[in-house]
Design a protein around this motif. Structure first.
Motif, PDB file in Angstrom:
ATOM      1  N   ARG A 111     -14.189  -0.488 -12.338  1.00 12.71           N
ATOM      2  CA  ARG A 111     -14.922   0.775 -13.078  1.00 12.71           C
ATOM      3  C   ARG A 111     -14.149   1.315 -13.934  1.00 12.71           C
ATOM      4  N   TRP A 112     -12.629   1.393 -13.876  1.00  9.75           N
ATOM      5  CA  TRP A 112     -11.970   2.093 -14.900  1.00  9.75           C
ATOM      6  C   TRP A 112     -12.015   1.483 -16.257  1.00  9.75           C
ATOM      7  N   ASP A 113     -11.954   0.086 -16.422  1.00  7.35           N
ATOM      8  CA  ASP A 113     -12.148  -0.516 -17.744  1.00  7.35           C
ATOM      9  C   ASP A 113     -13.570  -0.684 -18.122  1.00  7.35           C
ATOM     10  N   ASN A 114     -14.332  -0.185 -17.240  1.00  8.01           N
ATOM     11  CA  ASN A 114     -15.795  -0.213 -17.727  1.00  8.01           C
ATOM     12  C   ASN A 114     -16.397   1.225 -17.988  1.00  8.01           C
ATOM     13  N   SER A 115     -15.402   2.258 -18.051  1.00  7.12           N
ATOM     14  CA  SER A 115     -15.768   3.470 -18.466  1.00  7.12           C
ATOM     15  C   SER A 115     -14.908   3.898 -19.749  1.00  7.12           C
ATOM     16  N   ARG A 116     -15.362   5.169 -20.114  1.00  8.69           N
ATOM     17  CA  ARG A 116     -14.435   5.599 -21.448  1.00  8.69           C
ATOM     18  C   ARG A 116     -13.173   6.070 -20.867  1.00  8.69           C
ATOM     19  N   VAL A 117     -12.131   5.250 -20.942  1.00 11.80           N
ATOM     20  CA  VAL A 117     -10.745   5.672 -20.830  1.00 11.80           C
ATOM     21  C   VAL A 117      -9.837   5.603 -22.074  1.00 11.80           C
ATOM     22  N   PRO A 118      -8.602   5.964 -22.199  1.00 14.07           N
ATOM     23  CA  PRO A 118      -8.096   6.796 -21.423  1.00 14.07           C
ATOM     24  C   PRO A 118      -8.698   8.244 -21.334  1.00 14.07           C
ATOM     25  N   PRO A 119      -8.485   8.732 -20.241  1.00 14.63           N
ATOM     26  CA  PRO A 119      -8.794  10.173 -20.001  1.00 14.63           C
ATOM     27  C   PRO A 119      -7.981  11.127 -21.205  1.00 14.63           C
ATOM     28  N   ASP A 120      -8.782  12.191 -21.917  1.00 10.64           N
ATOM     29  CA  ASP A 120      -8.033  12.945 -22.990  1.00 10.64           C
ATOM     30  C   ASP A 120      -7.141  13.778 -22.144  1.00 10.64           C
ATOM     31  N   ARG A 121      -6.488  14.853 -23.288  1.00  8.72           N
ATOM     32  CA  ARG A 121      -5.418  15.590 -22.717  1.00  8.72           C
ATOM     33  C   ARG A 121      -5.961  16.709 -21.796  1.00  8.72           C
ATOM     34  N   ALA A 122      -7.277  17.142 -22.104  1.00  8.64           N
ATOM     35  CA  ALA A 122      -7.725  18.139 -20.947  1.00  8.64           C
ATOM     36  C   ALA A 122      -8.140  17.503 -19.692  1.00  8.64           C
ATOM     37  N   GLU A 123      -8.415  16.307 -19.474  1.00  5.60           N
ATOM     38  CA  GLU A 123      -8.962  15.473 -18.591  1.00  5.60           C
ATOM     39  C   GLU A 123      -7.399  15.151 -17.486  1.00  5.60           C
ATOM     40  N   MET A 124      -6.424  14.865 -18.282  1.00  2.00           N
ATOM     41  CA  MET A 124      -5.207  14.419 -17.595  1.00  2.00           C
ATOM     42  C   MET A 124      -4.717  16.067 -17.153  1.00  2.00           C
ATOM     43  N   SER A 125      -4.773  17.080 -17.798  1.00  2.00           N
ATOM     44  CA  SER A 125      -4.239  18.292 -17.140  1.00  2.00           C
ATOM     45  C   SER A 125      -5.009  18.976 -16.129  1.00  2.00           C
ATOM     46  N   SER A 126      -6.307  18.546 -16.044  1.00  2.00           N
ATOM     47  CA  SER A 126      -7.203  19.351 -15.089  1.00  2.00           C
ATOM     48  C   SER A 126      -7.317  18.374 -13.918  1.00  2.00           C
ATOM     49  N   THR A 127      -6.543  17.186 -13.521  1.00  2.00           N
ATOM     50  CA  THR A 127      -6.899  16.091 -12.690  1.00  2.00           C
ATOM     51  C   THR A 127      -5.459  16.520 -11.644  1.00  2.00           C
ATOM     52  N   VAL A 128      -5.720  16.541 -10.692  1.00  2.00           N
ATOM     53  CA  VAL A 128      -4.364  16.880  -9.652  1.00  2.00           C
ATOM     54  C   VAL A 128      -4.506  15.690  -8.633  1.00  2.00           C
ATOM     55  N   ILE A 129      -3.515  14.905  -8.772  1.00  3.01           N
ATOM     56  CA  ILE A 129      -3.149  13.979  -7.769  1.00  3.01           C
ATOM     57  C   ILE A 129      -2.069  14.192  -6.586  1.00  3.01           C
ATOM     58  N   LEU A 130      -2.388  14.171  -5.420  1.00  2.00           N
ATOM     59  CA  LEU A 130      -1.191  14.352  -4.390  1.00  2.00           C
ATOM     60  C   LEU A 130      -0.725  12.946  -3.831  1.00  2.00           C
ATOM     61  N   LYS A 131       0.733  12.980  -3.937  1.00  2.00           N
ATOM     62  CA  LYS A 131       1.267  11.616  -3.494  1.00  2.00           C
ATOM     63  C   LYS A 131       2.064  11.956  -2.177  1.00  2.00           C
ATOM     64  N   VAL A 132       1.466  11.079  -1.070  1.00  2.00           N
ATOM     65  CA  VAL A 132       1.890  11.340   0.248  1.00  2.00           C
ATOM     66  C   VAL A 132       3.028  10.420   0.834  1.00  2.00           C
ATOM     67  N   ALA A 133       4.284  10.889   0.804  1.00  2.01           N
ATOM     68  CA  ALA A 133       5.348   9.951   1.568  1.00  2.01           C
ATOM     69  C   ALA A 133       5.059   9.851   3.237  1.00  2.01           C
ATOM     70  N   ILE A 134       4.557   8.620   3.568  1.00  2.00           N
ATOM     71  CA  ILE A 134       4.188   8.610   4.813  1.00  2.00           C
ATOM     72  C   ILE A 134       5.379   8.382   5.815  1.00  2.00           C
ATOM     73  N   VAL A 135       5.232   9.101   6.820  1.00  2.00           N
ATOM     74  CA  VAL A 135       6.289   9.180   8.039  1.00  2.00           C
ATOM     75  C   VAL A 135       5.936   8.280   9.089  1.00  2.00           C
ATOM     76  N   ASP A 136       4.742   8.449   9.631  1.00  2.00           N
ATOM     77  CA  ASP A 136       4.382   7.604  10.542  1.00  2.00           C
ATOM     78  C   ASP A 136       2.923   7.284  10.584  1.00  2.00           C
ATOM     79  N   GLY A 137       2.297   6.296  11.358  1.00  2.00           N
ATOM     80  CA  GLY A 137       0.985   6.018  11.259  1.00  2.00           C
ATOM     81  C   GLY A 137       0.536   5.259  12.480  1.00  2.00           C
ATOM     82  N   SER A 138      -0.854   5.243  12.845  1.00  2.00           N
ATOM     83  CA  SER A 138      -1.310   4.363  13.962  1.00  2.00           C
ATOM     84  C   SER A 138      -2.754   4.000  13.420  1.00  2.00           C
ATOM     85  N   GLY A 139      -3.063   3.112  14.085  1.00  2.00           N
ATOM     86  CA  GLY A 139      -4.602   2.755  13.948  1.00  2.00           C
ATOM     87  C   GLY A 139      -5.214   2.344  15.376  1.00  2.00           C
ATOM     88  N   LYS A 140      -6.394   2.464  15.643  1.00  2.00           N
ATOM     89  CA  LYS A 140      -7.202   2.054  16.627  1.00  2.00           C
ATOM     90  C   LYS A 140      -8.201   1.078  16.204  1.00  2.00           C
TER      91      LYS A 140
END
Lengths: 267, 267
Positions: free
Chosen positions: A158-187
């Motif tokens: 979808r990224w390449d099929n939409s209007r990119v790149p984001p402009d300056r206002a869009e970049m600054s209003s977007t917040v991304i969290l990066k999570v360093a994983i300590v442990d995990g499990s699945g069932k």
């Protein structure tokens, strides 16, 4: 060669019940996270609040530093969502240290197991829990990379099929969290009905109660164009995404029913 | 008459962003909880663990003391799941006080909003967060009532169509948590695509990018009988449940697209 990376077992992520369905494999866990449309993210708002809270967010596993990392190799979790000022401020204040301690969880129901007695009822499902430390992504380059990763997880390409790149206002209003994983499990629970001998051996019961599985899966419907849309045909990246996911989801739910576990591992 | 009960707004449950989509109405919140196959339950494992954790559980709103309470009236949340000894012991130890502080969350994706630019992409969705104090249900009568409530939430009328009542061993091995709700909030997003004027006014963009909504819903497939099933026809309570839910889920996702919000409330 043939190496399988697993998350370390701590008290908090060790699955005590039904061990046979537990997985600590990075590949299995990351795949379930990446196939989830929504992740549930838990954190503690502060010392004065007794309750942890949960936000629904969109996320994907990925490695900005090692972009070629495979699904079964160490990766971070990138999160985007309606980031309240609460979690943003908490993560920002935690910048100096390890980051904000959070928990990420997701669950998919694949089927309803209808057994003879309510206690033997169950779901086929896949669930994951990750613990880790969250920080805000501050590098523009990494933020842009994560925005593309997350957008393409919603609909492939979808990224390449939409209007990119984001402009300056869009970049600054977007917040991304990066999570360093300590442990995990699945069932993972798959297979069919499992009842106890006290019921399977009782004809009065087996002659009147239907048992089996109702498969459950997520369906993507026909795209509905917006009133301002000017493109007459739905583009391939959307129709392909819908067709592929509908087939994959339905197939998984139906095939999961027929996986036979050893008797002592059922239920 | 015409009274609408709402949960109190505390800092922790007040939705700061997109207020127009927030609801504090008991009826709306309880309905979303009851329609969820899985709830995500967060709690703090202990003072030595920095991370809150999350368990997937099955749950329903209900009132044992006032069984005729409507969906829009005060109710407790009853939870059942793969209750690890961790949360059981924590809830048991909290018996003397208010109970174990927990958070319950659920989210349903109803559609993918494909807009001109990644920042305007969104989901149609319904989500809920509840905070409350959990205790174990110790009364046999209340436990049996909650087991029936929860079983019938998985498939309507399943309780009376299975082998009941549970025997003594089944009763004692079943753990039900009862959560006294302190506050709650819900968020609902429906409608179509919403883009900013900088893009909708740009023909280079609008002439090449498809915009619209892909509805998403949960589908229940054809029931697959177990190998030991002896009933030739799938009973009505199952076929009715499947038909009703498939129709309701699909209709909701498709109709949500066409709900038009006032312009200032879109996005």
């Amino acid at each position: 060669m043939g190496r399988t990376l697993t998350y370390p077992k701590r008290q908090a992520n060790t699955v005590n019940r039904y061990k046979h369905r537990a997985t600590y494999d990075l590949g299995a866990i990351h795949s379930i996270v990446n196939a989830s449309q929504v992740l549930h993210v838990s954190f503690n708002p502060g010392p004065d609040d007794p309750f942890p809270t949960i936000l629904p967010m969109i996320g994907q596993m990925g490695s900005f530093d090692y972009p070629s990392a495979g699904i079964d190799e160490p990766q971070e979790c990138y999160l985007h969502g309606y980031v309240s000022s609460r979690i943003m401020n908490l993560a920002r204040n935690a910048e100096a240290g390890e980051g904000l301690p959070i928990c990420i969880a997701t669950s998919k129901v694949d089927g309803i197991i209808l057994s003879l007695t309510p206690n033997s009822h169950s779901y086929n499902y896949r669930s994951v829990v990750l613990h880790g430390y969250a920080k805000l992504v501050t590098s523009e380059e990494e933020k842009l990379w994560a925005m593309k990763l997350i957008t393409n997880s919603v609909v492939t390409d979808r990224w390449d099929n939409s209007r990119v790149p984001p402009d300056r206002a869009e970049m600054s209003s977007t917040v991304i969290l990066k999570v360093a994983i300590v442990d995990g499990s699945g069932k993972i629970r798959d297979g069919g009905v499992s009842d106890e001998r006290k019921d399977t051996g009782n004809e009065e019961v087996t002659n009147r109660i239907w048992t089996g599985v109702v498969p459950v899966w997520e369906t993507f419907g026909d795209p509905i164009p917006s009133v301002s849309n000017k493109i007459s045909e739905v583009p391939d990246h959307i129709t392909n995404f819908i067709a592929k996911n509908n087939e994959r989801n339905r197939d998984y739910a139906q095939r999961a029913v027929h996986i036979t576990l050893p008797v002592e591992e059922q239920h």
